[in-house]
Design an enzyme around this catalytic site. Structure first.
Site, short mmCIF file in Angstrom:
data_model
loop_
_atom_site.label_atom_id
_atom_site.label_comp_id
_atom_site.label_asym_id
_atom_site.label_seq_id
_atom_site.Cartn_x
_atom_site.Cartn_y
_atom_site.Cartn_z
N HIS A 67 -26.55 -4.69 12.96
CA HIS A 67 -27.06 -3.84 11.88
C HIS A 67 -26.34 -4.15 10.57
O HIS A 67 -26.98 -4.35 9.52
CB HIS A 67 -26.89 -2.37 12.27
CG HIS A 67 -27.34 -1.40 11.24
ND1 HIS A 67 -28.51 -0.70 11.35
CD2 HIS A 67 -26.78 -1.00 10.08
CE1 HIS A 67 -28.65 0.09 10.30
NE2 HIS A 67 -27.61 -0.07 9.51
N GLU A 68 -25.03 -4.19 10.62
CA GLU A 68 -24.25 -4.43 9.41
C GLU A 68 -24.43 -5.87 8.91
O GLU A 68 -24.42 -6.12 7.71
CB GLU A 68 -22.76 -4.13 9.65
CG GLU A 68 -22.47 -2.69 10.06
CD GLU A 68 -23.09 -1.64 9.16
OE1 GLU A 68 -23.19 -1.87 7.93
OE2 GLU A 68 -23.48 -0.58 9.67
N HIS A 71 -27.51 -6.05 6.74
CA HIS A 71 -27.16 -5.65 5.37
C HIS A 71 -26.49 -6.81 4.64
O HIS A 71 -26.84 -7.14 3.51
CB HIS A 71 -26.19 -4.46 5.37
CG HIS A 71 -26.79 -3.15 5.72
ND1 HIS A 71 -27.79 -2.55 4.99
CD2 HIS A 71 -26.49 -2.28 6.72
CE1 HIS A 71 -28.09 -1.38 5.53
NE2 HIS A 71 -27.31 -1.19 6.58
#
Length: 152
Positions: A67-68, A71
């Protein structure tokens, strides 16, 4: 797991799922409470919640790292890196990252409530750390009068 192991794992996941290198720092941050991890826009670093890893293990941690990294890579490329952006949703789904992490169990504070009040009308119980003025405040449920029961 140490910060060095987390760094190595993040680099491996970045190569395996994104075919791109992760060129910044990944580290644990013990101060994170309500989130599994975060991507820092200014430094491009990733911080992970060690309590999440301790509670749910490596699989949950990998999902949050993905997820990170979504980003991270989208921000570096100048694409839509925010949760609501199409680019973000598409890439997160493509790599199989977690949209939300499981709730991290919080440690209960040993600090107990000092004051206990009860409504005289509906018997709703209220516990407070600070003393309240019973002439000024009323029950939030039925607007009845509050009566102090005990104080430590």
């Amino acid at each position: 797991m140490t910060d060095e192991e987390l760094q190595k794992l993040t680099e491996e996941i970045s190569i395996q799922f994104f075919n791109k290198k992760f060129r910044h720092k990944a580290r644990f941050n013990k101060r994170l409470r309500t989130t599994g991890g975060r991507y820092l826009l200014r430094t491009h670093d990733i911080e992970m919640n060690p309590h999440l890893f301790a509670a749910f293990g490596i699989e949950e941690l990998i999902g949050v790292i993905k997820h990170e990294l979504v980003h991270y890579h989208l921000h570096i490329e100048g694409k839509g890196y925010k949760h609501g952006d199409y680019d973000f949703k598409y890439l997160l789904n493509k790599v199989g990252g977690s949209r939300y992490c499981q709730s991290v169990p919080e440690k209960r504070r040993t600090e107990s409530y000092k004051y206990h009040y009860i409504c005289t009308d509906c018997t709703q119980s209220f516990k407070r750390k600070r003393k309240i003025d019973t002439k000024r405040y009323v029950c939030g449920k039925c607007r009845g009068k509050l009566k102090p029961i005990s104080s430590k």
